[in-house]
Design a protein around this motif. Structure first.
Motif, PDB file in Angstrom:
ATOM      1  N   ALA A   1     -70.123  62.585  34.278  1.00 42.94           N
ATOM      2  CA  ALA A   1     -69.361  61.596  34.754  1.00 42.94           C
ATOM      3  C   ALA A   1     -69.994  61.050  36.216  1.00 42.94           C
ATOM      4  O   ALA A   1     -69.718  60.050  36.614  1.00 42.94           O
ATOM      5  N   GLN A   2     -70.812  61.569  36.837  1.00 47.17           N
ATOM      6  CA  GLN A   2     -71.437  61.240  38.053  1.00 47.17           C
ATOM      7  C   GLN A   2     -73.036  61.510  37.954  1.00 47.17           C
ATOM      8  O   GLN A   2     -73.705  61.499  38.999  1.00 47.17           O
TER       9      GLN A   2
ATOM     10  N   ALA B   1     -78.291  62.162  40.525  1.00 46.08           N
ATOM     11  CA  ALA B   1     -79.786  61.864  40.484  1.00 46.08           C
ATOM     12  C   ALA B   1     -80.005  61.568  42.127  1.00 46.08           C
ATOM     13  O   ALA B   1     -80.973  61.776  42.596  1.00 46.08           O
ATOM     14  N   GLU B   2     -79.318  60.691  42.757  1.00 53.45           N
ATOM     15  CA  GLU B   2     -79.359  59.857  43.882  1.00 53.45           C
ATOM     16  C   GLU B   2     -79.204  60.754  44.839  1.00 53.45           C
ATOM     17  O   GLU B   2     -79.869  60.797  45.995  1.00 53.45           O
TER      18      GLU B   2
ATOM     19  N   THR C   1     -71.259  65.633  48.215  1.00 58.09           N
ATOM     20  CA  THR C   1     -70.367  66.584  47.970  1.00 58.09           C
ATOM     21  C   THR C   1     -69.477  66.145  46.762  1.00 58.09           C
ATOM     22  O   THR C   1     -69.128  66.826  46.038  1.00 58.09           O
ATOM     23  N   ASN C   2     -69.712  64.781  46.404  1.00 60.02           N
ATOM     24  CA  ASN C   2     -68.847  64.228  45.462  1.00 60.02           C
ATOM     25  C   ASN C   2     -69.526  64.430  44.160  1.00 60.02           C
ATOM     26  O   ASN C   2     -68.935  64.149  42.793  1.00 60.02           O
ATOM     27  N   THR C   3     -70.715  65.033  43.962  1.00 59.72           N
ATOM     28  CA  THR C   3     -71.364  65.508  42.756  1.00 59.72           C
ATOM     29  C   THR C   3     -70.990  67.002  42.258  1.00 59.72           C
ATOM     30  O   THR C   3     -71.650  67.276  41.363  1.00 59.72           O
TER      31      THR C   3
ATOM     32  N   SER D   1     -68.704  69.897  40.898  1.00 62.13           N
ATOM     33  CA  SER D   1     -67.956  70.138  39.503  1.00 62.13           C
ATOM     34  C   SER D   1     -66.443  70.192  40.514  1.00 62.13           C
ATOM     35  O   SER D   1     -65.505  69.629  39.990  1.00 62.13           O
ATOM     36  N   ARG D   2     -66.422  71.071  41.601  1.00 58.47           N
ATOM     37  CA  ARG D   2     -64.975  71.002  41.960  1.00 58.47           C
ATOM     38  C   ARG D   2     -64.610  69.842  42.719  1.00 58.47           C
ATOM     39  O   ARG D   2     -63.139  69.766  42.996  1.00 58.47           O
ATOM     40  N   MET D   3     -65.202  68.988  43.050  1.00 59.00           N
ATOM     41  CA  MET D   3     -64.747  67.509  43.101  1.00 59.00           C
ATOM     42  C   MET D   3     -64.486  66.597  42.038  1.00 59.00           C
ATOM     43  O   MET D   3     -63.634  65.821  42.049  1.00 59.00           O
ATOM     44  N   ILE D   4     -65.480  66.762  41.131  1.00 59.92           N
ATOM     45  CA  ILE D   4     -65.428  65.702  39.943  1.00 59.92           C
ATOM     46  C   ILE D   4     -64.163  66.156  39.144  1.00 59.92           C
ATOM     47  O   ILE D   4     -63.576  65.074  38.787  1.00 59.92           O
ATOM     48  N   VAL D   5     -63.879  67.257  38.907  1.00 63.53           N
ATOM     49  CA  VAL D   5     -62.550  67.830  38.090  1.00 63.53           C
ATOM     50  C   VAL D   5     -61.248  67.446  38.689  1.00 63.53           C
ATOM     51  O   VAL D   5     -60.124  67.397  37.989  1.00 63.53           O
ATOM     52  N   ILE D   6     -61.224  67.175  39.893  1.00 61.48           N
ATOM     53  CA  ILE D   6     -59.754  67.073  40.611  1.00 61.48           C
ATOM     54  C   ILE D   6     -59.175  65.613  40.430  1.00 61.48           C
ATOM     55  O   ILE D   6     -59.977  64.716  40.152  1.00 61.48           O
TER      56      ILE D   6
END
Ligand SMILES: C[S@@+](CC[C@H](N)C(=O)[O-])C[C@H]1O[C@@H](n2cnc3c(N)ncnc32)[C@H](O)[C@@H]1O
Length: 251
Positions: free
Chosen positions: A13-14, A19-20, A199-201, A203-208
């Motif tokens: 999703a990210q 990659a960036e 930080t937003n890449t 998984s603990r940030m992606i799934v919330i």
């Protein structure tokens, strides 16, 4: 799908941001991992759970013949777009799409903890030639720098991040003892927003949910904008790559 499986499959999703904004691996870590092979020749190397190719590109740059295996379609497409001179295949660690005894080294970048290790370790042993190396790497921020550890605390989400001891989850009778080494490096970030993007890449940030993520991002931004280390133009984030290697024994 349980939380572990959701997190393991969340990165696609990210994929572009991953990659960036994720850091690369230091070349010294790659070289140390390959030392037991005792050669500077071109090797057949498998990058397992290759993601968008962060580690793959380092292996290609070292001149090796690299096969990248990655289950997530969006991550794999990003890898194909960004890394050339690589054979890229869809596949999982528990069922590696590579014949027996055909690679000199298997690398796993920040992903071994997502595997079903009981199934993955015999698969990795199967594809490795005797004397070949399994190297699992993790890139982490340096916890003993004050602003970094404060930021870590601020960015904790409702999803807990705990990593099992690699020497325990890697141990397997097809391999010799696990060795460990640490390689310090840095990642340059141009602004607080760029570090927040990194930080937003995770998984603990992606799934919330969106609301929780927005609240954490707001806290991080306020913090980074007032810290002298990060508020004035580009800054370096202190990192360390932890590498665990072990050698495939003959049967
Ligand atoms: C944190 S990313 C690391 C990607 C890349 N190795 C890197 O260092 O940037 C974790 C990767 O593991 C992959 N992954 C998760 N479960 C896996 C499994 N069972 N087998 C292979 N790859 C898996 C994910 O799709 C994701 O691309």
């Amino acid at each position: 799908m349980d939380l572990h499986a959701r997190r393991a499959d969340s990165f696609g999703a990210q994929a572009g941001a991953y990659a960036e904004h994720r850091p690369d691996y230091p070349v010294a870590a790659i070289r140390w991992a390959l030392e037991p092979l005792g050669t500077s020749e071109r090797l057949d190397v498998l990058d397992l759970a290759a993601g968008t190719g962060k580690l793959t590109s380092g292996l290609v740059a070292e001149g090796h013949r690299v096969t990248a295996v990655e289950p997530n379609e969006q991550m794999l497409s990003e890898l194909v777009r960004r890394v050339h001179d690589v054979r890229a295949l869809p596949g999982h660690a528990e069922h590696i799409p590579v014949p027996d005894s055909t690679v000199d080294a298997v690398f796993v970048g920040t992903a071994f903890h997502w595997f079903d290790q009981e199934k993955a370790l015999p698969e990795i042993a199967r594809v490795l030639r005797p004397g070949g190396v399994l190297a699992a790497l993790w890139v982490e921020t340096v916890p003993d720098v004050e602003w970094v550890s404060e930021l870590e605390q601020l960015s904790a989400s409702s999803v807990e991040s705990r990593r099992d001891d690699p020497t325990e989850i890697m141990a397997h009778p097809s391999f010799g003892p696990v060795e460990r080494s640490i390689f310090p490096h840095t990642q340059r970030r141009d602004s607080p927003e760029a570090l927040i993007a990194t930080t937003n890449t995770y998984s603990r940030m992606i799934v919330i949910d969106e609301e929780e993520r927005a609240a954490i991002n707001e806290k991080m931004l306020a913090f980074l904008r007032q810290r002298p280390e990060t508020s004035n133009g580009p800054f370096d984030v202190p990192l360390r790559s932890e590498v665990y290697r072990m050698v495939r024994v003959s049967e």
